[in-house]
Design a protein around this motif. Structure first.
Motif, PDB file in Angstrom:
ATOM      1  N   GLY A 116      -2.902  -7.162  -7.017  1.00 30.75           N
ATOM      2  CA  GLY A 116      -2.207  -7.684  -7.933  1.00 30.75           C
ATOM      3  C   GLY A 116      -1.207  -8.505  -7.009  1.00 30.75           C
ATOM      4  N   ILE A 117      -1.132  -7.962  -5.769  1.00 33.81           N
ATOM      5  CA  ILE A 117       0.055  -8.725  -4.772  1.00 33.81           C
ATOM      6  C   ILE A 117      -0.888 -10.331  -4.035  1.00 33.81           C
ATOM      7  CG2 ILE A 117      -0.138  -7.702  -2.555  1.00 33.81           C
ATOM      8  CD1 ILE A 117       3.730  -8.665  -3.849  1.00 33.81           C
ATOM      9  N   ASN A 118      -1.966  -9.745  -4.158  1.00 43.25           N
ATOM     10  CA  ASN A 118      -2.850 -10.608  -4.064  1.00 43.25           C
ATOM     11  C   ASN A 118      -2.912 -12.059  -4.040  1.00 43.25           C
ATOM     12  OD1 ASN A 118      -2.756 -10.398  -0.632  1.00 43.25           O
ATOM     13  ND2 ASN A 118      -4.565  -9.039  -1.314  1.00 43.25           N
ATOM     14  N   CYS A 119      -3.497 -11.560  -5.501  1.00 41.74           N
ATOM     15  CA  CYS A 119      -3.824 -12.510  -7.016  1.00 41.74           C
ATOM     16  C   CYS A 119      -2.321 -13.083  -7.393  1.00 41.74           C
ATOM     17  CB  CYS A 119      -3.909 -12.410  -7.804  1.00 41.74           C
ATOM     18  SG  CYS A 119      -5.807 -11.497  -7.890  1.00 41.74           S
ATOM     19  N   LEU A 120      -1.021 -12.585  -7.180  1.00 35.22           N
ATOM     20  CA  LEU A 120      -0.291 -13.145  -7.114  1.00 35.22           C
ATOM     21  C   LEU A 120       0.529 -14.262  -6.439  1.00 35.22           C
ATOM     22  CD1 LEU A 120       2.262 -13.277  -9.405  1.00 35.22           C
ATOM     23  CD2 LEU A 120       3.563 -11.679  -7.439  1.00 35.22           C
ATOM     24  N   ASN A 121       0.430 -14.179  -4.820  1.00 33.68           N
ATOM     25  CA  ASN A 121       0.351 -14.171  -4.126  1.00 33.68           C
ATOM     26  C   ASN A 121      -0.937 -15.697  -4.266  1.00 33.68           C
ATOM     27  OD1 ASN A 121       1.658 -15.733  -1.187  1.00 33.68           O
ATOM     28  ND2 ASN A 121       0.341 -14.452  -0.343  1.00 33.68           N
ATOM     29  N   CYS A 147      -2.954   3.295  -7.573  1.00 39.50           N
ATOM     30  CA  CYS A 147      -2.399   2.460  -7.872  1.00 39.50           C
ATOM     31  C   CYS A 147      -2.059   1.308  -6.506  1.00 39.50           C
ATOM     32  CB  CYS A 147      -1.053   2.857  -7.855  1.00 39.50           C
ATOM     33  SG  CYS A 147      -0.883   3.457  -9.253  1.00 39.50           S
ATOM     34  N   MET A 148      -2.379   1.772  -5.215  1.00 34.53           N
ATOM     35  CA  MET A 148      -2.432   1.077  -4.148  1.00 34.53           C
ATOM     36  C   MET A 148      -3.970   0.354  -4.030  1.00 34.53           C
ATOM     37  SD  MET A 148      -2.757   4.225  -1.032  1.00 34.53           S
ATOM     38  CE  MET A 148      -3.308   3.433   0.365  1.00 34.53           C
ATOM     39  N   LEU A 198       0.835  -1.561  -0.174  1.00 31.66           N
ATOM     40  CA  LEU A 198       0.189  -0.077   0.136  1.00 31.66           C
ATOM     41  C   LEU A 198       0.885   0.915  -0.012  1.00 31.66           C
ATOM     42  CD1 LEU A 198      -2.611  -0.918   2.547  1.00 31.66           C
ATOM     43  CD2 LEU A 198      -3.586  -0.655  -0.048  1.00 31.66           C
ATOM     44  N   PHE A 199       1.967   0.886   0.868  1.00 30.90           N
ATOM     45  CA  PHE A 199       2.933   1.848   0.533  1.00 30.90           C
ATOM     46  C   PHE A 199       3.810   2.429  -0.471  1.00 30.90           C
ATOM     47  CE2 PHE A 199       7.003   4.058   1.507  1.00 30.90           C
ATOM     48  CZ  PHE A 199       6.703   5.156   2.119  1.00 30.90           C
TER      49      PHE A 199
END
Length: 61
Positions: free
Chosen positions: A46-51, A39-40, A8-9
């Protein structure tokens, strides 16, 4: 939880930079809040789907 806060940051910081550059190139007025928040949210999704796709299915059972 720490990974999501970091995303988020940095998503907000990169959103500000990208939004400023795009607004300068297109001549549109720069909206710092909208560019940062969009963008946040995109980074978090994006990071949760990738994870989800990268995580080891055998280790979670």
């Amino acid at each position: 939880m720490g990974k999501q806060l970091t995303v988020l940051f940095w998503g907000f910081i990169y959103g500000e930079v990208i939004g400023y550059i795009i607004s300068a190139l297109t001549g549109v007025q720069f909206d710092w809040l909208a560019s940062g928040v969009i963008c946040m949210i995109g980074g978090l999704i994006g990071i949760n789907c990738l994870n989800y796709f990268i995580s080891d299915k055998k280790a979670s059972k």
